[in-house]
Write an enzyme that holds these catalytic residues in place. Structure first.
Site, PDB file in Angstrom:
ATOM      1  N   GLU A 171      30.190  18.310  35.787  1.00  0.00           N
ATOM      2  CA  GLU A 171      30.198  19.122  34.565  1.00  0.00           C
ATOM      3  C   GLU A 171      31.511  18.917  33.823  1.00  0.00           C
ATOM      4  O   GLU A 171      32.588  19.172  34.363  1.00  0.00           O
ATOM      5  CB  GLU A 171      30.037  20.605  34.944  1.00  0.00           C
ATOM      6  N   ARG A 203      50.537  36.638  48.174  1.00  0.00           N
ATOM      7  CA  ARG A 203      51.916  36.317  48.508  1.00  0.00           C
ATOM      8  C   ARG A 203      52.467  37.317  49.516  1.00  0.00           C
ATOM      9  O   ARG A 203      53.374  37.024  50.266  1.00  0.00           O
ATOM     10  CB  ARG A 203      52.754  36.389  47.231  1.00  0.00           C
ATOM     11  N   GLY A 205      27.451  25.708  33.602  1.00  0.00           N
ATOM     12  CA  GLY A 205      27.753  25.829  35.031  1.00  0.00           C
ATOM     13  C   GLY A 205      26.494  26.132  35.827  1.00  0.00           C
ATOM     14  O   GLY A 205      26.247  25.533  36.878  1.00  0.00           O
ATOM     15  N   CYS A 227      42.057  42.452  49.619  1.00  0.00           N
ATOM     16  CA  CYS A 227      43.387  41.888  49.355  1.00  0.00           C
ATOM     17  C   CYS A 227      44.351  42.967  48.856  1.00  0.00           C
ATOM     18  O   CYS A 227      44.856  43.743  49.661  1.00  0.00           O
ATOM     19  CB  CYS A 227      43.278  40.695  48.411  1.00  0.00           C
ATOM     20  N   GLU A 277      34.483  37.750  49.456  1.00  0.00           N
ATOM     21  CA  GLU A 277      33.501  37.461  48.405  1.00  0.00           C
ATOM     22  C   GLU A 277      33.374  35.967  48.133  1.00  0.00           C
ATOM     23  O   GLU A 277      32.345  35.506  47.633  1.00  0.00           O
ATOM     24  CB  GLU A 277      33.856  38.223  47.115  1.00  0.00           C
ATOM     25  N   HIS A 310      39.683  37.198  51.037  1.00  0.00           N
ATOM     26  CA  HIS A 310      38.701  37.397  49.964  1.00  0.00           C
ATOM     27  C   HIS A 310      37.310  37.019  50.477  1.00  0.00           C
ATOM     28  O   HIS A 310      36.846  35.898  50.230  1.00  0.00           O
ATOM     29  CB  HIS A 310      39.063  36.539  48.751  1.00  0.00           C
ATOM     30  N   THR A 339      16.948  23.547  15.191  1.00  0.00           N
ATOM     31  CA  THR A 339      17.325  22.397  16.027  1.00  0.00           C
ATOM     32  C   THR A 339      18.504  21.610  15.453  1.00  0.00           C
ATOM     33  O   THR A 339      19.072  20.769  16.139  1.00  0.00           O
ATOM     34  CB  THR A 339      16.137  21.418  16.186  1.00  0.00           C
ATOM     35  N   GLY A 395      43.542  45.580  47.491  1.00  0.00           N
ATOM     36  CA  GLY A 395      42.850  46.803  47.906  1.00  0.00           C
ATOM     37  C   GLY A 395      43.141  47.176  49.352  1.00  0.00           C
ATOM     38  O   GLY A 395      43.096  48.358  49.724  1.00  0.00           O
TER      39      GLY A 395
HETATM   40  N1  GLN Z   1      49.199  40.921  44.716  1.00  0.00           N
HETATM   41  C1  GLN Z   1      48.940  40.837  46.106  1.00  0.00           C
HETATM   42  C2  GLN Z   1      49.675  39.689  46.766  1.00  0.00           C
HETATM   43  O1  GLN Z   1      50.102  38.774  46.109  1.00  0.00           O
HETATM   44  C3  GLN Z   1      47.445  40.750  46.378  1.00  0.00           C
HETATM   45  C4  GLN Z   1      46.832  39.509  45.831  1.00  0.00           C
HETATM   46  C5  GLN Z   1      45.332  39.605  45.713  1.00  0.00           C
HETATM   47  O2  GLN Z   1      44.769  40.687  45.690  1.00  0.00           O
HETATM   48  N2  GLN Z   1      44.672  38.478  45.600  1.00  0.00           N
HETATM   49  O3  GLN Z   1      49.839  39.667  47.949  1.00  0.00           O
END
Ligand code: GLN
Length: 552
Positions: free
Chosen positions: A145, A478, A22, A394, A527, A525, A192, A396
């Protein structure tokens, strides 16, 4: 079939997987992009899952969500980070996706009553998909890839598609074998032979490697290069030594030093007129290497069950996002993995949340299900009460709102419906659109996925970070903050600083700076959009807060 003029570089693995195909693909993509070509990187995963969305991160690493919402392999994240641009859903395929399309076409009488067979029908579907990927973003070169290792049953059809593409347009297709050269401890010398065998395996498909990237823990010497050249039928200058490096971001620079850019362009008969400009990339890499003050970030996760190396794969984009913001700020984030289960009252290891005091900041990443959830909530409470910078991503963010509802609003049974669908106070709830999917057990590709616009409220930390009233972030969840509780939570002091444009969905939650230095969660997200040359502002703001705490 394959269109004349568009170039395809197929990257295959030899000897064993997990040796950095990758990163090698991403680096070749960047090399060519630096030479003025528009490159798309394509990942082929040979498994039968239709996408990566249903896979457990401990088995497979993180699920990387594209802008379109397609749930893909973590390699796609590396591709986007190296190329510094978004890739499309055409740039990813699995065997499951390919077979599903063929079978659905057959069911719709799309094959006119003929036998439907792996060859030609599945192979042609693969070739058409590769062409669509090439067309969809107007690129000149596709670096593709093929997952797994040469000799696997399950990637044979993809190699066959590549062989036929080369047969049709020999000047437009190149094969790169990323192989592994072991240095067994007892012998102390690089061997090799496994690579010779991999090349021979590839020959048995009718494919000759044009390049060998020789992965090993040490550099390859000239003697071995010459030996491989003779045995493998690959000119010595096209055998590139790729020893282990400190940082994956060094790899393109190392390849450039070995002239791989010119060699690839020669092979594909492309002009070498535009020189590469490595200025920004090199500056970034240097910033990650200089001596810097550190901050200790405790990441409270749950994917601990199969050992540490998997753990870092499960949260790969977060690790990288912290790295990029750290480089930008001149701070080195040191990540420590904390098991959410340990903070659950009465747990086996029973770690006190007081232990969290030693960290400069705490992060709770995305997640699913019940494991360790009360530990996460206890940690969030501790971070809030002790003014430790907290970043919730999320899950969190959802748990940050649950914690606030329980301990500040006094709704002691507040919960997310994901864990307790019957709670009297579902502060995190399932939206109507999702109810049907859950009832029908229709879990694949049905979450709220991909990029959505958010409005950001002026005068908030989020606004300060983003510097904009409207932004875009990628999603994968969700459940949502329950609109029925928003007023109550707001009245109790939490600010919803990001919302969907219609104001219904809460996208960012935070406490005002006067109350807490940094207590912020995002439903998205972030990140997934952090890049070496474009660090994400929320991670940057979080690290600034961590550094400020360290200074106290
Ligand atoms: N489990 C949570 C939801 O489905 C958060 C999902 C997550 O953190 N990507 O809403």
């Amino acid at each position: 079939m394959a269109r004349v003029g568009h170039k395809y570089i197929f990257v295959l693995g030899g000897v064993m997987s997990g040796v950095g195909k990758g990163v090698a693909s991403s680096s070749m993509g960047l090399l060519l992009q630096q030479r003025g070509y528009k490159v798309n990187l394509v990942k082929i995963d040979p498994y039968l899952n239709v996408d990566a969305g249903t896979m457990n991160p401990t088995e497979h690493g993180e699920v990387f969500v594209l802008k379109s919402g397609l749930e893909t392999d973590q390699d796609m994240g590396n591709y986007e980070r190296f190329l510094n641009r978004d890739l499309g859903p055409e740039d990813y395929m699995t065997s499951g996706m390919v077979y599903k399309a063929v079978i659905e076409r057959e069911r719709a009488l799309g094959y006119g009553g003929k036998f439907v067979e792996a060859i030609p029908h599945v192979r042609d579907e693969i070739m058409e998909r590769l062409e669509r990927a090439a067309d969809s973003n107007g690129s000149n070169i596709s670096v593709i890839e093929i997952g797994g290792t040469v000799g696997d049953f399950q990637n044979a059809l993809f190699i066959e598609a590549a062989r036929v593409m080369k047969l049709k347009n020999p000047d437009d297709v190149a094969f790169v074998l990323v192989s592994y050269l072991p240095v067994p401890g007892t012998i102390g010398e690089m061997k090799t032979k496994p690579t010779q065998n991999a090349v021979r395996d590839l020959n048995s498909y009718g494919v000759q490697a044009d390049f060998i990237l020789a992965r090993s823990n040490v550099a390859m010497d000239e003697k071995r290069k010459e030996k491989l050249a003779i045995w493998c039928n690959v000119p010595a200058e096209r055998i590139i030594s790729a020893p282990d490096v400190d940082s994956i971001y060094d790899v393109p620079i190392n390849f450039e030093r070995d002239n791989l850019g010119d060699l690839l362009l020669d092979k594909l008969r492309l002009s070498k007129d535009t020189p590469a400009d490595w200025g920004d990339w090199k500056t970034f890499v240097e910033k990650t290497k200089i001596e810097r003050p550190t901050v200790r970030i405790g990441i409270i996760g749950k994917y601990f069950d199969t050992g540490d190396f998997v753990l870092s794969d499960a949260y790969l984009s977060i690790i990288e996002a912290l790295k990029f913001s750290g480089a930008e700020l001149g701070i080195k984030p040191i990540i420590e993995w904390l098991n959410a289960k340990d903070y659950v009252e009465g747990s086996e290891r029973g770690v006190s949340v007081e232990d969290l005091k030693q960290y400069d900041a705490i992060l709770v990443p995305g997640g699913f299900g019940e494991t360790g959830i009360e530990g996460k909530i206890a940690a969030i409470k501790f971070a809030r009460e002790n003014k430790i910078p907290y970043f919730g991503i999320c899950y969190g963010m959802q748990l940050m709102v649950v914690e606030y509802a329980r301990n500040v609003l006094g709704l002691t049974d507040a919960h997310t419906m994901e864990i307790n669908p019957n709670t009297a106070n579902p502060v995190v709830a399932v939206m109507d659109a999702q109810k049907k999917h859950i009832a029908e057990g229709n879990y694949g590709g049905t979450m709220r996925l991909g990029t959505y616009v958010e409005n950001i409220k002026p005068g908030t930390i989020a606004h300060e970070a983003y510097g904009a009233d409207s932004i875009e972030e990628r999603h994968r969840h969700r459940y949502e903050i329950n609109p029925a509780y928003v007023q109550q939570i707001t009245d109790a002091g939490m600010v919803f600083s990001g919302t969907s444009p219609d104001g219904v969905l809460m996208e960012v939650a935070e406490l005002p700076r006067e109350t807490h230095p940094f207590f912020l969660g995002t439903q998205a997200h972030p990140e997934l959009q952090a890049r070496p040359l474009a660090p994400h502002p929320l991670f940057t703001e979080f690290l600034k807060a961590a550094f400020a705490r360290k200074g106290v």
